[in-house]
Design an enzyme around this catalytic site. Sequence first.
Site, PDB file in Angstrom:
ATOM      1  N   ASN A   9      44.989  14.883  27.429  1.00  0.00           N
ATOM      2  CA  ASN A   9      43.691  14.936  28.107  1.00  0.00           C
ATOM      3  C   ASN A   9      42.612  14.950  27.035  1.00  0.00           C
ATOM      4  OD1 ASN A   9      41.410  15.553  29.561  1.00  0.00           O
ATOM      5  ND2 ASN A   9      42.054  17.638  30.120  1.00  0.00           N
ATOM      6  N   TRP A  10      41.929  13.825  26.888  1.00  0.00           N
ATOM      7  CA  TRP A  10      40.939  13.712  25.805  1.00  0.00           C
ATOM      8  C   TRP A  10      39.612  14.366  26.161  1.00  0.00           C
ATOM      9  CZ3 TRP A  10      41.628   7.972  23.688  1.00  0.00           C
ATOM     10  CH2 TRP A  10      42.932   7.855  23.176  1.00  0.00           C
ATOM     11  N   LYS A  11      39.459  14.840  27.374  1.00  0.00           N
ATOM     12  CA  LYS A  11      38.215  15.489  27.813  1.00  0.00           C
ATOM     13  C   LYS A  11      37.002  14.629  27.424  1.00  0.00           C
ATOM     14  CE  LYS A  11      40.540  19.869  27.478  1.00  0.00           C
ATOM     15  NZ  LYS A  11      40.433  21.308  27.457  1.00  0.00           N
ATOM     16  N   HIS A  95      41.791  20.191  37.323  1.00  0.00           N
ATOM     17  CA  HIS A  95      41.761  20.835  35.996  1.00  0.00           C
ATOM     18  C   HIS A  95      40.881  22.090  36.066  1.00  0.00           C
ATOM     19  CE1 HIS A  95      41.032  21.529  31.750  1.00  0.00           C
ATOM     20  NE2 HIS A  95      42.135  20.832  31.532  1.00  0.00           N
ATOM     21  N   GLU A  97      38.744  23.235  34.133  1.00  0.00           N
ATOM     22  CA  GLU A  97      37.331  23.011  33.795  1.00  0.00           C
ATOM     23  C   GLU A  97      36.568  22.451  34.992  1.00  0.00           C
ATOM     24  OE1 GLU A  97      38.014  20.761  30.197  1.00  0.00           O
ATOM     25  OE2 GLU A  97      38.839  22.580  29.299  1.00  0.00           O
ATOM     26  N   GLU A 167      48.722  25.278  33.986  1.00  0.00           N
ATOM     27  CA  GLU A 167      47.877  25.509  32.818  1.00  0.00           C
ATOM     28  C   GLU A 167      47.168  26.857  32.971  1.00  0.00           C
ATOM     29  OE1 GLU A 167      46.686  21.605  30.793  1.00  0.00           O
ATOM     30  OE2 GLU A 167      45.269  21.918  32.412  1.00  0.00           O
ATOM     31  N   GLY A 173      42.594  25.710  25.301  1.00  0.00           N
ATOM     32  CA  GLY A 173      41.593  25.603  24.231  1.00  0.00           C
ATOM     33  C   GLY A 173      41.380  26.901  23.469  1.00  0.00           C
ATOM     34  N   SER A 213      47.160  24.983  24.881  1.00  0.00           N
ATOM     35  CA  SER A 213      47.390  25.092  23.434  1.00  0.00           C
ATOM     36  C   SER A 213      48.783  24.641  23.005  1.00  0.00           C
ATOM     37  CB  SER A 213      47.101  26.528  22.962  1.00  0.00           C
ATOM     38  OG  SER A 213      45.749  26.858  23.217  1.00  0.00           O
ATOM     39  N   GLY A 234      45.537  19.131  25.415  1.00  0.00           N
ATOM     40  CA  GLY A 234      44.113  18.874  25.225  1.00  0.00           C
ATOM     41  C   GLY A 234      43.820  18.626  23.754  1.00  0.00           C
ATOM     42  N   GLY A 235      43.438  19.689  23.044  1.00  0.00           N
ATOM     43  CA  GLY A 235      42.986  19.578  21.647  1.00  0.00           C
ATOM     44  C   GLY A 235      43.911  18.757  20.761  1.00  0.00           C
TER      45      GLY A 235
HETATM   46  C1  PEP Z   1      43.865  21.019  28.794  1.00  0.00           C
HETATM   47  O1  PEP Z   1      42.654  21.002  28.778  1.00  0.00           O
HETATM   48  O2  PEP Z   1      44.459  20.462  29.732  1.00  0.00           O
HETATM   49  C2  PEP Z   1      44.571  21.693  27.702  1.00  0.00           C
HETATM   50  C3  PEP Z   1      45.805  22.023  27.901  1.00  0.00           C
HETATM   51  O3  PEP Z   1      43.861  21.931  26.548  1.00  0.00           O
HETATM   52  P1  PEP Z   1      44.434  22.553  25.166  1.00  0.00           P
HETATM   53  O4  PEP Z   1      45.730  21.857  24.853  1.00  0.00           O
HETATM   54  O5  PEP Z   1      43.382  22.266  24.153  1.00  0.00           O
HETATM   55  O6  PEP Z   1      44.644  24.011  25.398  1.00  0.00           O
END
Ligand code: PEP
Length: 253
Positions: A9-11, A95, A97, A167, A173, A213, A234-235
């Site tokens: 997920n590149w956000k 998600h 967010e 999640e 994050g 993470s 994500g990151g």
């Molecule tokens: C996400 O936003 O779906 C996510 C899992 O982010 P991260 O890996 O950065 O925690």
Amino acid sequence: MRRPVIAGNWKMHKTITEAVELAGSLKQAAAGIDHADFIIAPVFTALATVAAELKGSNLKIAGQNCSDQPGGAFTGEVAPQMLLDAGCSHVILGHSERRQLFGENNDLINAKIKAALTAGLRVIFCIGETLEERETGRMYDVLSEQVTQGLAGLSEEQMDRVIVAYEPVWAIGTGKTATSDQAEEAHSFVRGLIAGQFNLQISEQLRILYGGSVKPGNVDELMARDNIDGALVGGASLNADDFIRIMNFSGAN
Ligand code: PEP
């Protein structure tokens, strides 16, 4: 046997040029790996260009959100059919967010999931509890509501095109990953919910990804657990070396 899924997920990151460059590196790396499905979710503006770059590869593309409407006077929205048109096969919905920053509730997410499935997309449906919900003993109630309401009214055929991503919000994050025991426990609970809401066969076939993470250093341990069928990243999905290492996880059942 459930085929694993690794999704990035590149956000709200990467220009079109940067997105194509990263997609190109992943495409090369993915060409030699056949142990999982790979999905990336760039920003809307980069979807069509990234789709052209990935043509013929084994990487699929997801939108990060879509409207519950098929089209019309909805300024700023993107219809599910438009994601297909841009080259997406999947869409991420629910998600945390979107839930926390944009006020999306279970009913709206349910409407979006139905609209996306009706248009022909596959859905990565995100659920997860906050730290406060976990610490006050409400985690199971929250997960239960998110699953029951989010997937209400779906047919068996539609469930075949749904992937769930657990999640925990406190792990997104933050650098704080759920332990593989915590993740396995939540995944097993969610699989039980699906068996109750649909049936055993659907619950056994459902792929449940862990997100929060995920990094090169913890992916193998997570992937070794019975009920963890992949990762939503994500990151670490923004860096080619990290994501390629995650794609090359070992330890899947
Ligand atoms: C996400 O936003 O779906 C996510 C899992 O982010 P991260 O890996 O950065 O925690």
